[in-house]
Design an enzyme around this catalytic site. Structure first.
Site, PDB file in Angstrom:
ATOM      1  CG  HIS A 186     -48.760 -15.293  24.199  1.00 46.45           C
ATOM      2  ND1 HIS A 186     -47.619 -14.521  24.204  1.00 46.45           N
ATOM      3  CD2 HIS A 186     -48.937 -15.699  25.485  1.00 46.45           C
ATOM      4  CE1 HIS A 186     -47.138 -14.441  25.431  1.00 46.45           C
ATOM      5  NE2 HIS A 186     -47.913 -15.146  26.227  1.00 46.45           N
TER       6      HIS A 186
ATOM      7  CG  MET B 118     -49.684 -12.452  27.407  1.00 40.87           C
ATOM      8  SD  MET B 118     -48.668 -11.379  26.387  1.00 40.87           S
ATOM      9  CE  MET B 118     -49.403 -11.702  24.783  1.00 40.87           C
TER      10      MET B 118
ATOM     11  CG  MET C 275     -51.497  -8.526  25.465  1.00 42.54           C
ATOM     12  SD  MET C 275     -50.246  -7.209  25.377  1.00 42.54           S
ATOM     13  CE  MET C 275     -48.983  -8.030  24.415  1.00 42.54           C
TER      14      MET C 275
ATOM     15  CG  ASP D 189     -43.493 -14.475  22.671  1.00 41.70           C
ATOM     16  OD1 ASP D 189     -44.648 -14.483  23.159  1.00 41.70           O
ATOM     17  OD2 ASP D 189     -43.097 -13.615  21.870  1.00 41.70           O
ATOM     18  N   GLY D 190     -40.101 -13.052  22.587  1.00 43.16           N
ATOM     19  CA  GLY D 190     -39.776 -11.735  23.143  1.00 43.16           C
ATOM     20  C   GLY D 190     -38.353 -11.326  22.832  1.00 43.16           C
ATOM     21  N   GLY D 191     -38.222 -10.383  21.899  1.00 47.23           N
ATOM     22  CA  GLY D 191     -36.896  -9.814  21.594  1.00 47.23           C
ATOM     23  C   GLY D 191     -36.022 -10.677  20.719  1.00 47.23           C
TER      24      GLY D 191
ATOM     25  N   GLY E 108     -46.422  -8.093  27.616  1.00 50.49           N
ATOM     26  CA  GLY E 108     -47.214  -6.850  27.560  1.00 50.49           C
ATOM     27  C   GLY E 108     -46.885  -5.978  26.381  1.00 50.49           C
ATOM     28  CG  PHE E 109     -45.590  -3.137  26.267  1.00 52.72           C
ATOM     29  CD1 PHE E 109     -45.620  -3.411  27.637  1.00 52.72           C
ATOM     30  CD2 PHE E 109     -46.501  -2.231  25.733  1.00 52.72           C
ATOM     31  CE1 PHE E 109     -46.533  -2.758  28.466  1.00 52.72           C
ATOM     32  CE2 PHE E 109     -47.418  -1.567  26.565  1.00 52.72           C
ATOM     33  CZ  PHE E 109     -47.439  -1.834  27.938  1.00 52.72           C
ATOM     34  N   GLY E 110     -44.319  -5.460  22.576  1.00 49.43           N
ATOM     35  CA  GLY E 110     -43.293  -5.882  21.637  1.00 49.43           C
ATOM     36  C   GLY E 110     -42.107  -4.930  21.735  1.00 49.43           C
ATOM     37  N   GLY E 111     -41.026  -5.277  21.044  1.00 48.11           N
ATOM     38  CA  GLY E 111     -39.883  -4.370  20.956  1.00 48.11           C
ATOM     39  C   GLY E 111     -39.004  -4.291  22.184  1.00 48.11           C
TER      40      GLY E 111
ATOM     41  CG  HIS F 250     -46.915 -15.469  18.929  1.00 47.97           C
ATOM     42  ND1 HIS F 250     -46.928 -16.575  19.755  1.00 47.97           N
ATOM     43  CD2 HIS F 250     -46.844 -14.383  19.729  1.00 47.97           C
ATOM     44  CE1 HIS F 250     -46.858 -16.165  21.012  1.00 47.97           C
ATOM     45  NE2 HIS F 250     -46.805 -14.842  21.033  1.00 47.97           N
TER      46      HIS F 250
ATOM     47  CB  SER G 180     -45.281 -11.590  17.674  1.00 43.70           C
ATOM     48  OG  SER G 180     -46.021 -10.475  18.171  1.00 43.70           O
TER      49      SER G 180
ATOM     50  CG  ASP H 251     -48.422 -11.462  21.291  1.00 41.43           C
ATOM     51  OD1 ASP H 251     -47.602 -10.988  20.478  1.00 41.43           O
ATOM     52  OD2 ASP H 251     -48.203 -12.467  21.991  1.00 41.43           O
TER      53      ASP H 251
ATOM     54  N   GLY I 153     -41.210 -10.705  16.660  1.00 37.91           N
ATOM     55  CA  GLY I 153     -42.128  -9.665  16.213  1.00 37.91           C
ATOM     56  C   GLY I 153     -41.364  -8.572  15.497  1.00 37.91           C
TER      57      GLY I 153
ATOM     58  CG  MET J  28     -43.497 -15.276  28.487  1.00 37.14           C
ATOM     59  SD  MET J  28     -43.981 -14.948  26.796  1.00 37.14           S
ATOM     60  CE  MET J  28     -43.776 -13.167  26.710  1.00 37.14           C
TER      61      MET J  28
END
Ligand code: DX5
Ligand code: ZN
Length: 229
Positions: free
Chosen positions: A71, A73, A40, A176-178, A147-150, A36, A11, A38, A198, A142
């Site tokens: 993606h 959102m 939003m 997807d995510g973390g 809404g946010f990376g990291g 990927h 991402s 994102d 990401g 998910m």
């Protein structure tokens, strides 16, 4: 799962978005299988990133065989199908929570000649997407609140992946995510074969080795020969 591909799709959300093309090239040269992206809208999620104009510009810098996994959102996914297709999106992944008629969105995406992804938020039970699996190309579970990376990987989302994998052995299941080398074994063991990462890739000194670690884990668990490190 052995017929499934092991795909790593970084991402770019936490990349230097002022150098999106350069960052994307760097990820592709580091072995990324796809990108990927994102999108939003500040309504479906409490953040705004970019839309079709940016994707269109990015497509002009990258070769046409680079797969854009978009993606979405956004609150009204159907509204953006044509724009994302025209901008060069390959897969349009919409949130099951964002529409009262997922089949109508799926039909629209197919008419626009894009692949279909259906996405499930952490609070949504995985069986909500069962009626649509036969009509989609990928299901995204998910592992953070969108809404946010990291953010921190949500291990408690893995039963959703296990249930989906058990029920649909040949389905592309994306998480997807973390995701990172620290938790990839847990996701690969559960049955995910498409890994969005990401921060752990983009902020790494050696993105190539992170991507390889992620892919090797999926390959290991796909053959059933894995063991958590
Ligand atoms: C979050 C996005 C994710 C995120 C992944 O809403 O959908 O794609 O950018 O980034 P990391 O891997 O940093 O969580
Ligand atoms: Zn995403």
């Amino acid at each position: 799962m052995s017929s499934l591909r092991s795909l790593i799709g970084p991402s770019i959300l936490n990349a230097d978005l002022a150098d999106l093309a350069g960052e994307s090239q760097r990820l592709l040269q580091s072995g990324a299988d796809y990108l990927h992206l994102d999108v939003m809208d500040g309504h479906f999620v409490p953040n705004i990133t970019f839309g079709a104009p940016v994707i269109k510009s990015l497509r002009q810098h990258l070769s046409h065989d680079v797969y854009f996994d978009v993606h979405m959102m956004v609150a009204e996914p159907e509204r953006w199908i044509q724009d994302i297709a025209a901008a060069g999106g390959n897969r349009f992944a919409f949130h099951v929570e964002s529409t009262d008629d997922p089949m109508r969105v799926i039909r629209g995406i197919k008419e626009a000649k894009m692949d279909v992804g259906i996405v499930v938020n952490p609070k949504t039970p995985v069986d909500k997407i069962f009626p649509y699996i036969g009509s989609v190309d990928m299901a995204l579970i998910m592992t953070v609140e969108p809404g946010f990376g990291g953010q921190k990987f949500m291990t408690d989302m893995m039963p959703k992946v296990e249930i989906l994998r058990e029920k649909y052995p040949d389905l592309d299941i994306e998480v997807d995510g973390g995701l990172s080398p620290v938790n990839i074994d847990v996701a690969a063991k559960a049955g995910a074969n498409c890994i969005v990462a990401g921060t752990s890739v983009v902020k790494s000194e050696d993105p190539r080795s992170v991507i390889e670690t992620l892919r090797n884990s999926v390959n290991r668990w796909k053959r059933g020969g894995g063991q958590t490190s």
